[in-house]
Scaffold this motif. Sequence first.
Motif, PDB file in Angstrom:
ATOM      1  N   LEU A 265      32.533  47.253  31.450  1.00 11.32           N
ATOM      2  CA  LEU A 265      31.184  47.345  31.174  1.00 11.32           C
ATOM      3  C   LEU A 265      30.678  45.602  31.361  1.00 11.32           C
ATOM      4  CD1 LEU A 265      30.298  50.795  28.347  1.00 11.32           C
ATOM      5  CD2 LEU A 265      30.386  49.766  31.423  1.00 11.32           C
ATOM      6  N   HIS A 266      31.861  44.793  31.081  1.00 11.19           N
ATOM      7  CA  HIS A 266      31.306  43.651  30.652  1.00 11.19           C
ATOM      8  C   HIS A 266      31.709  42.936  32.114  1.00 11.19           C
ATOM      9  CE1 HIS A 266      30.351  39.999  27.861  1.00 11.19           C
ATOM     10  NE2 HIS A 266      31.785  40.027  27.422  1.00 11.19           N
ATOM     11  N   GLY A 267      32.883  42.096  31.385  1.00 12.76           N
ATOM     12  CA  GLY A 267      33.425  40.617  32.802  1.00 12.76           C
ATOM     13  C   GLY A 267      33.786  41.676  33.833  1.00 12.76           C
ATOM     14  N   GLY A 268      34.425  42.607  33.954  1.00 10.20           N
ATOM     15  CA  GLY A 268      35.438  42.695  34.803  1.00 10.20           C
ATOM     16  C   GLY A 268      33.991  43.711  35.176  1.00 10.20           C
ATOM     17  N   VAL A 298      28.432  59.122  38.567  1.00 14.45           N
ATOM     18  CA  VAL A 298      28.987  57.176  38.635  1.00 14.45           C
ATOM     19  C   VAL A 298      27.904  56.535  37.840  1.00 14.45           C
ATOM     20  CG1 VAL A 298      30.268  57.544  40.967  1.00 14.45           C
ATOM     21  CG2 VAL A 298      27.847  57.065  40.917  1.00 14.45           C
ATOM     22  N   ARG A 299      27.699  55.582  37.262  1.00 14.41           N
ATOM     23  CA  ARG A 299      27.263  54.027  37.144  1.00 14.41           C
ATOM     24  C   ARG A 299      26.834  53.119  38.882  1.00 14.41           C
ATOM     25  NH1 ARG A 299      25.516  52.442  31.435  1.00 14.41           N
ATOM     26  NH2 ARG A 299      25.294  54.016  30.690  1.00 14.41           N
ATOM     27  N   LEU A 300      25.718  52.325  39.060  1.00 12.82           N
ATOM     28  CA  LEU A 300      25.428  51.549  39.189  1.00 12.82           C
ATOM     29  C   LEU A 300      26.240  49.949  39.431  1.00 12.82           C
ATOM     30  CD1 LEU A 300      24.750  50.358  42.103  1.00 12.82           C
ATOM     31  CD2 LEU A 300      21.975  50.696  41.368  1.00 12.82           C
ATOM     32  N   GLY A 304      22.276  46.544  35.450  1.00 10.84           N
ATOM     33  CA  GLY A 304      21.457  47.003  33.754  1.00 10.84           C
ATOM     34  C   GLY A 304      21.700  45.881  32.869  1.00 10.84           C
ATOM     35  N   HIS A 305      21.078  45.864  31.627  1.00 10.78           N
ATOM     36  CA  HIS A 305      22.033  44.539  30.775  1.00 10.78           C
ATOM     37  C   HIS A 305      20.935  44.557  29.405  1.00 10.78           C
ATOM     38  CE1 HIS A 305      22.712  40.473  29.077  1.00 10.78           C
ATOM     39  NE2 HIS A 305      23.303  40.374  29.998  1.00 10.78           N
ATOM     40  N   ARG A 306      22.164  44.691  28.429  1.00 14.86           N
ATOM     41  CA  ARG A 306      21.790  44.854  27.541  1.00 14.86           C
ATOM     42  C   ARG A 306      20.375  44.013  26.781  1.00 14.86           C
ATOM     43  NH1 ARG A 306      23.969  46.920  22.607  1.00 14.86           N
ATOM     44  NH2 ARG A 306      24.275  48.544  23.726  1.00 14.86           N
ATOM     45  N   VAL A 307      20.239  42.945  27.553  1.00 15.20           N
ATOM     46  CA  VAL A 307      19.467  41.839  27.055  1.00 15.20           C
ATOM     47  C   VAL A 307      18.191  41.993  28.243  1.00 15.20           C
ATOM     48  CG1 VAL A 307      19.013  39.467  26.886  1.00 15.20           C
ATOM     49  CG2 VAL A 307      21.100  41.171  25.324  1.00 15.20           C
ATOM     50  N   PRO A 358      19.551  44.150  38.875  1.00 11.22           N
ATOM     51  CA  PRO A 358      20.626  43.362  39.239  1.00 11.22           C
ATOM     52  C   PRO A 358      21.288  42.469  38.185  1.00 11.22           C
ATOM     53  CG  PRO A 358      19.026  42.414  41.056  1.00 11.22           C
ATOM     54  CD  PRO A 358      18.463  43.170  40.362  1.00 11.22           C
ATOM     55  N   ASN A 359      22.218  41.957  37.453  1.00 11.18           N
ATOM     56  CA  ASN A 359      22.781  41.300  36.944  1.00 11.18           C
ATOM     57  C   ASN A 359      23.394  40.655  37.352  1.00 11.18           C
ATOM     58  OD1 ASN A 359      25.765  42.857  36.787  1.00 11.18           O
ATOM     59  ND2 ASN A 359      24.502  44.205  35.540  1.00 11.18           N
ATOM     60  N   VAL A 360      24.063  38.823  36.623  1.00  7.25           N
ATOM     61  CA  VAL A 360      25.541  38.111  37.180  1.00  7.25           C
ATOM     62  C   VAL A 360      25.901  38.841  38.382  1.00  7.25           C
ATOM     63  CG1 VAL A 360      26.736  38.221  35.317  1.00  7.25           C
ATOM     64  CG2 VAL A 360      26.404  36.081  37.063  1.00  7.25           C
ATOM     65  N   LEU A 381      38.145  34.909  36.628  1.00  9.89           N
ATOM     66  CA  LEU A 381      37.053  33.278  37.252  1.00  9.89           C
ATOM     67  C   LEU A 381      35.622  34.285  36.514  1.00  9.89           C
ATOM     68  CD1 LEU A 381      37.198  34.490  40.878  1.00  9.89           C
ATOM     69  CD2 LEU A 381      39.145  32.574  39.427  1.00  9.89           C
ATOM     70  N   PHE A 382      35.632  34.699  35.886  1.00  5.09           N
ATOM     71  CA  PHE A 382      34.151  34.650  34.952  1.00  5.09           C
ATOM     72  C   PHE A 382      34.528  33.868  33.497  1.00  5.09           C
ATOM     73  CE2 PHE A 382      30.857  38.029  33.262  1.00  5.09           C
ATOM     74  CZ  PHE A 382      30.445  37.102  32.489  1.00  5.09           C
ATOM     75  N   ALA A 383      36.580  34.750  33.325  1.00  5.09           N
ATOM     76  CA  ALA A 383      36.352  33.799  31.333  1.00  5.09           C
ATOM     77  C   ALA A 383      36.673  32.757  32.135  1.00  5.09           C
ATOM     78  CB  ALA A 383      38.312  34.790  31.777  1.00  5.09           C
TER      79      ALA A 383
HETATM   80  N1  ACO Z   1      23.881  52.206  36.396  1.00  2.43           N
HETATM   81  C1  ACO Z   1      23.264  53.704  35.747  1.00  2.43           C
HETATM   82  N2  ACO Z   1      22.263  53.987  35.540  1.00  2.43           N
HETATM   83  C2  ACO Z   1      22.350  52.620  33.816  1.00  2.43           C
HETATM   84  C3  ACO Z   1      23.060  52.322  34.397  1.00  2.43           C
HETATM   85  C4  ACO Z   1      23.808  50.946  35.424  1.00  2.43           C
HETATM   86  N3  ACO Z   1      24.539  50.376  35.727  1.00  2.43           N
HETATM   87  N4  ACO Z   1      22.907  50.779  33.182  1.00  2.43           N
HETATM   88  C5  ACO Z   1      22.697  51.757  32.546  1.00  2.43           C
HETATM   89  N5  ACO Z   1      21.923  53.108  33.007  1.00  2.43           N
HETATM   90  C6  ACO Z   1      20.639  53.804  32.410  1.00  2.43           C
HETATM   91  C7  ACO Z   1      21.342  54.608  30.889  1.00  2.43           C
HETATM   92  O1  ACO Z   1      22.368  56.155  31.737  1.00  2.43           O
HETATM   93  C8  ACO Z   1      21.127  54.916  29.878  1.00  2.43           C
HETATM   94  O2  ACO Z   1      20.330  56.057  30.834  1.00  2.43           O
HETATM   95  P1  ACO Z   1      19.501  57.456  29.492  1.00  2.43           P
HETATM   96  O3  ACO Z   1      18.517  56.710  28.887  1.00  2.43           O
HETATM   97  O4  ACO Z   1      18.477  57.872  30.557  1.00  2.43           O
HETATM   98  O5  ACO Z   1      20.740  57.822  28.681  1.00  2.43           O
HETATM   99  C9  ACO Z   1      19.747  53.654  30.694  1.00  2.43           C
HETATM  100  O6  ACO Z   1      20.043  53.552  31.202  1.00  2.43           O
HETATM  101  C10 ACO Z   1      20.045  52.649  29.105  1.00  2.43           C
HETATM  102  O7  ACO Z   1      21.669  52.610  28.932  1.00  2.43           O
HETATM  103  P2  ACO Z   1      22.494  51.891  28.849  1.00  2.43           P
HETATM  104  O8  ACO Z   1      23.830  52.482  28.380  1.00  2.43           O
HETATM  105  O9  ACO Z   1      21.958  52.941  26.971  1.00  2.43           O
HETATM  106  O10 ACO Z   1      22.138  50.488  27.994  1.00  2.43           O
HETATM  107  P3  ACO Z   1      23.071  49.584  26.932  1.00  2.43           P
HETATM  108  O11 ACO Z   1      22.726  47.997  26.952  1.00  2.43           O
HETATM  109  O12 ACO Z   1      23.817  50.227  26.605  1.00  2.43           O
HETATM  110  O13 ACO Z   1      24.235  48.739  28.091  1.00  2.43           O
HETATM  111  C11 ACO Z   1      25.646  48.219  29.915  1.00  2.43           C
HETATM  112  C12 ACO Z   1      24.318  47.882  29.575  1.00  2.43           C
HETATM  113  C13 ACO Z   1      26.762  48.180  29.981  1.00  2.43           C
HETATM  114  C14 ACO Z   1      25.435  46.737  30.779  1.00  2.43           C
HETATM  115  C15 ACO Z   1      24.994  48.579  31.230  1.00  2.43           C
HETATM  116  O14 ACO Z   1      23.412  48.757  32.390  1.00  2.43           O
HETATM  117  C16 ACO Z   1      25.935  49.117  32.241  1.00  2.43           C
HETATM  118  O15 ACO Z   1      27.419  49.821  32.105  1.00  2.43           O
HETATM  119  N6  ACO Z   1      25.490  48.893  33.414  1.00  2.43           N
HETATM  120  C17 ACO Z   1      26.658  48.644  34.499  1.00  2.43           C
HETATM  121  C18 ACO Z   1      28.031  47.171  34.491  1.00  2.43           C
HETATM  122  C19 ACO Z   1      27.389  46.225  34.146  1.00  2.43           C
HETATM  123  O16 ACO Z   1      27.360  45.450  35.705  1.00  2.43           O
HETATM  124  N7  ACO Z   1      27.866  45.743  32.791  1.00  2.43           N
HETATM  125  C20 ACO Z   1      28.025  43.651  33.631  1.00  2.43           C
HETATM  126  C21 ACO Z   1      26.572  43.496  31.874  1.00  2.43           C
HETATM  127  S1  ACO Z   1      26.532  41.817  33.302  1.00  2.43           S
HETATM  128  C22 ACO Z   1      28.150  41.194  31.763  1.00  2.43           C
HETATM  129  O17 ACO Z   1      28.198  41.527  30.733  1.00  2.43           O
HETATM  130  C23 ACO Z   1      28.028  39.976  32.586  1.00  2.43           C
END
Ligand code: ACO
Length: 427
Positions: A265-268, A298-300, A304-307, A358-360, A381-383
Amino acid sequence: MSKQTLTITDNRTGQTIELPIEHDTIPAIGLRQLKAQADDFGMMVYDPGYTNTASCKSRVTFVDGDRGILRYRGYPIEQLAEESTFLEVAYLLLFGELPAATELTDWNARVMAETQIDRSLKDLLKTFGADAHPMGVLISAVAAMSALYPDSKQVHDSENRMRQVLRILGQLPTAIASAYRHRLGRPHIDPDDTLSYSDNFLHMMGLSGDGEVDPVLARAMDVLFILHADHEQNCSTSALRNIASSDADPYCAVAGAVGALYGPLHGGANEAVLRMLAEIGDTKNIPAFLDRVKGREVRLMGFGHRVYKNYDPRAQIVKRIAYEVFDVTGSNRLIDIAVELEGAALEDDYFVSRRLYPNVDFYSGIIYQAMGFPVEIFPVLFALGRAPGWLAQWMELMNDEEQRIARPRQIYLGETERPYVSLNERG
Ligand code: ACO
C-alpha cells in the motif's frame, strides 16, 4: 479580527471549554478537560490511520492533495525535477536552502567520499540467498550499520548527526548494488566517486554493461530519485519519526522506515503495479480487470492516495520520463496497457466519484523495468530516493523542542479485571 478559539460544549454535562486555534488546529490535550464523571480519564480523539491528526510542525515539504501541489522547502516539484540534481535536492531538504555553486561541489564530494562500505557489511550481504527480497536485505543492511557505527547513538550532537547522514546517503547505493550483484552471482563493483550519484549507482549495479551509463538513463534515475525524495508525514516517515522519538540511532529509524515502505500500500506499490500490468497482459483485458476492481476483488495498484484527491504531480513527470527512457531502451509493452488502463479508469464513475488518480508508482515501475531492473528491486529504488527526506525529517525532529516520545492512546475495549484461571481448570 475574529477570535482564534474553538468553543466546545459537552452535551453530557453542559460543560463548555474554549481551546486556542493555531494553524487551523486545536491542541488535542485540551480536550482532556472534558469529563462525564470527575474521575474519568477525559476526552480523546479517535483517529485510526491518523487521517486528521497533525503529529508535528514541519518546514520541509508541502503537499496540497486537492490541488495536486508538491513543494520541497517551497520549490515546486516540477521545477526541481527540471533543473536540479538529486544531491542538490537532498541538500535542500536537509538544510532548507538550495546550495550555492561551491556549497554544491563540496556537498557532492562529501557524500561521494562516503560511498565505500565496510568489509563486514559486504560479507553480511553475501549471506542472503538469491530468493531473499531486496527490501528485507536492505532493512538488514541499514540495521547492521547501527552495529557498525556505535557513535551514531549520540543523536543530540548535531555534528555527529551529520556524519551519520553522510554515511547513509553515501553507503545506501553501494549496499543496494552489492546485494543486487550478489543475488545475480556477480562480483561487487566498487563505487566511482568521480561520477554523479545516480551515474555511480547504475555503474555499481552493472546496468551500464561494459560501457558508460547512458546520460539519459542516469538523468532519468536522478529525476525519479528527486520525485521520491520526500512526501511529508507518510507511513514510512511517520514510522521513522516514531522510532527516532525514543532517541534511537538513525540507522534503526531508517531500517524501520524501510520496513514501513515495504508494504504494497506504500512503496511496494511500484512492484505490485508491474505484476498487475503483467497479469492484465493485453489491453483487451482491461474492462474485465476494472470489473474485478469495482467488485472489490482486487485494487487498482498505483491509483489512489491518502492525500492526493487530484492527479499526483509526480505521476505526470514520471509518465513524461518514461517516453524519454524508451527512446534509449526501446519501448516497454506494458506502457500501452498502463496508458489505456489509466484512461479507462479516469472515465469510470467508480474512480471519478472516489477521486482516485494515478500516483507516483503507476508509471515508475515501467521505467525501472525498461532500464533493466528486476521487479523485486523497485521498492528499494523508492527507499534510496526517499532517504534524504527521511533524514531531513529526522534532523527536524531532533531540533524540535515540542516533540516528545511518540506514544498514542487507545480506546480499551477488552475484558475488565477477572481472576486468573489455572491450566487444569480451563475448558
Ligand atoms: N483501487 C480501487 N479502489 C480504491 C483504490 C484503488 N487503488 N484506492 C482506494 N479505493 C477505494 C476504496 O475501496 C474506498 O472505497 P469505498 O469508500 O467505497 O470503500 C475509497 O476508494 C477510499 O479508499 P481508502 O482505502 O479509504 O483510502 P486510503 O486513503 O485509506 O488509502 C491508498 C490510500 C492506500 C493509497 C489506497 O488508495 C490504495 O490502496 N491504493 C493502491 C496502492 C498504491 O498505489 N499505493 C501507493 C500509494 S503512493 C505511495 O505510497 C508512494
